[in-house]
Scaffold this motif. Sequence first.
Motif, PDB file in Angstrom:
ATOM      1  N   THR A   1       0.807  -1.220   0.000  1.00  0.00           N
ATOM      2  CA  THR A   1       0.000   0.000   0.000  1.00  0.00           C
ATOM      3  C   THR A   1       0.838   1.267   0.000  1.00  0.00           C
ATOM      4  OG1 THR A   1      -0.157   0.008   2.416  1.00  0.00           O
ATOM      5  CG2 THR A   1      -1.935  -1.103   1.194  1.00  0.00           C
ATOM      6  N   SER A   2       2.130   1.153   0.313  1.00  0.00           N
ATOM      7  CA  SER A   2       2.974   2.342   0.414  1.00  0.00           C
ATOM      8  C   SER A   2       4.375   2.055  -0.117  1.00  0.00           C
ATOM      9  CB  SER A   2       3.061   2.776   1.881  1.00  0.00           C
ATOM     10  OG  SER A   2       3.991   3.807   2.057  1.00  0.00           O
ATOM     11  N   VAL A   3       4.861   2.958  -0.980  1.00  0.00           N
ATOM     12  CA  VAL A   3       6.202   2.841  -1.544  1.00  0.00           C
ATOM     13  C   VAL A   3       6.865   4.208  -1.465  1.00  0.00           C
ATOM     14  CG1 VAL A   3       7.549   2.280  -3.598  1.00  0.00           C
ATOM     15  CG2 VAL A   3       5.437   1.056  -3.156  1.00  0.00           C
ATOM     16  N   THR A   4       8.077   4.254  -0.904  1.00  0.00           N
ATOM     17  CA  THR A   4       8.834   5.505  -0.821  1.00  0.00           C
ATOM     18  C   THR A   4      10.156   5.305  -1.557  1.00  0.00           C
ATOM     19  OG1 THR A   4       7.863   5.960   1.340  1.00  0.00           O
ATOM     20  CG2 THR A   4       9.823   7.228   0.732  1.00  0.00           C
ATOM     21  N   PHE A   5      10.347   6.082  -2.616  1.00  0.00           N
ATOM     22  CA  PHE A   5      11.541   5.957  -3.442  1.00  0.00           C
ATOM     23  C   PHE A   5      12.613   6.945  -2.995  1.00  0.00           C
ATOM     24  CE2 PHE A   5       7.997   4.746  -6.292  1.00  0.00           C
ATOM     25  CZ  PHE A   5       8.381   3.446  -6.552  1.00  0.00           C
ATOM     26  N   PRO A   6      13.909   6.561  -3.085  1.00  0.00           N
ATOM     27  CA  PRO A   6      14.991   7.474  -2.719  1.00  0.00           C
ATOM     28  C   PRO A   6      15.253   8.496  -3.823  1.00  0.00           C
ATOM     29  CG  PRO A   6      15.920   5.426  -3.514  1.00  0.00           C
ATOM     30  CD  PRO A   6      14.425   5.249  -3.483  1.00  0.00           C
ATOM     31  N   GLU A   7      15.907   9.573  -3.471  1.00  0.00           N
ATOM     32  CA  GLU A   7      16.213  10.635  -4.438  1.00  0.00           C
ATOM     33  C   GLU A   7      17.120  10.184  -5.573  1.00  0.00           C
ATOM     34  OE1 GLU A   7      17.389  14.433  -2.921  1.00  0.00           O
ATOM     35  OE2 GLU A   7      16.047  14.221  -1.196  1.00  0.00           O
ATOM     36  N   GLY A   8      18.016   9.257  -5.323  1.00  0.00           N
ATOM     37  CA  GLY A   8      18.979   8.840  -6.339  1.00  0.00           C
ATOM     38  C   GLY A   8      18.488   7.794  -7.319  1.00  0.00           C
ATOM     39  N   LEU A   9      17.234   7.389  -7.193  1.00  0.00           N
ATOM     40  CA  LEU A   9      16.694   6.369  -8.090  1.00  0.00           C
ATOM     41  C   LEU A   9      16.689   6.886  -9.526  1.00  0.00           C
ATOM     42  CD1 LEU A   9      15.324   3.526  -8.089  1.00  0.00           C
ATOM     43  CD2 LEU A   9      13.146   4.749  -8.046  1.00  0.00           C
ATOM     44  N   THR A  10      17.177   6.066 -10.458  1.00  0.00           N
ATOM     45  CA  THR A  10      17.233   6.501 -11.856  1.00  0.00           C
ATOM     46  C   THR A  10      16.306   5.700 -12.768  1.00  0.00           C
ATOM     47  OG1 THR A  10      19.126   5.057 -12.291  1.00  0.00           O
ATOM     48  CG2 THR A  10      19.598   7.353 -11.691  1.00  0.00           C
ATOM     49  N   SER A  11      15.960   4.448 -12.383  1.00  0.00           N
ATOM     50  CA  SER A  11      15.098   3.672 -13.272  1.00  0.00           C
ATOM     51  C   SER A  11      14.261   2.643 -12.515  1.00  0.00           C
ATOM     52  CB  SER A  11      15.909   2.971 -14.354  1.00  0.00           C
ATOM     53  OG  SER A  11      16.721   1.961 -13.791  1.00  0.00           O
ATOM     54  N   ILE A  12      13.062   2.431 -13.058  1.00  0.00           N
ATOM     55  CA  ILE A  12      12.155   1.396 -12.578  1.00  0.00           C
ATOM     56  C   ILE A  12      11.816   0.545 -13.793  1.00  0.00           C
ATOM     57  CG2 ILE A  12       9.885   0.899 -11.601  1.00  0.00           C
ATOM     58  CD1 ILE A  12      10.054   3.592 -10.138  1.00  0.00           C
ATOM     59  N   GLY A  13      12.133  -0.730 -13.719  1.00  0.00           N
ATOM     60  CA  GLY A  13      11.967  -1.625 -14.854  1.00  0.00           C
ATOM     61  C   GLY A  13      10.526  -1.892 -15.241  1.00  0.00           C
ATOM     62  N   GLY A  14      10.365  -2.413 -16.423  1.00  0.00           N
ATOM     63  CA  GLY A  14       9.052  -2.750 -16.946  1.00  0.00           C
ATOM     64  C   GLY A  14       8.299  -3.710 -16.039  1.00  0.00           C
ATOM     65  N   PHE A  15       7.029  -3.420 -15.841  1.00  0.00           N
ATOM     66  CA  PHE A  15       6.135  -4.258 -15.044  1.00  0.00           C
ATOM     67  C   PHE A  15       6.588  -4.413 -13.591  1.00  0.00           C
ATOM     68  CE2 PHE A  15       5.941  -5.754 -19.469  1.00  0.00           C
ATOM     69  CZ  PHE A  15       4.601  -5.573 -19.743  1.00  0.00           C
ATOM     70  N   ALA A  16       7.474  -3.547 -13.108  1.00  0.00           N
ATOM     71  CA  ALA A  16       8.039  -3.681 -11.762  1.00  0.00           C
ATOM     72  C   ALA A  16       6.973  -3.737 -10.672  1.00  0.00           C
ATOM     73  CB  ALA A  16       9.027  -2.556 -11.480  1.00  0.00           C
TER      74      ALA A  16
END
Length: 85
Positions: free
Chosen positions: A38-53
Amino acid sequence: TTIGRCAFHKCTGLTSVTFPEGLTSIGKYAFTRCSGLTSVTFPEGLTSIGGFAFLRCTGLDSVTVADSVRLGHRAFSDNTRVKKV
């Protein structure tokens, strides 16, 4: 620095994820079918999220991702509750 392909596939008991600083990419299908998420927190340095992740993470209702993050094909698809990305 990377979460691999299918790393948490079908982890239905997973309810929230706060990724650490230093994470740069999330692989294809990494969290597919995590219906309890229900909750996702991404870091500032994230550069990519893959297909269908995050495919069919039906517990998510909103996701905030920086403009600089490259989203793979259908990264958040089939999430009927997501109203805002």
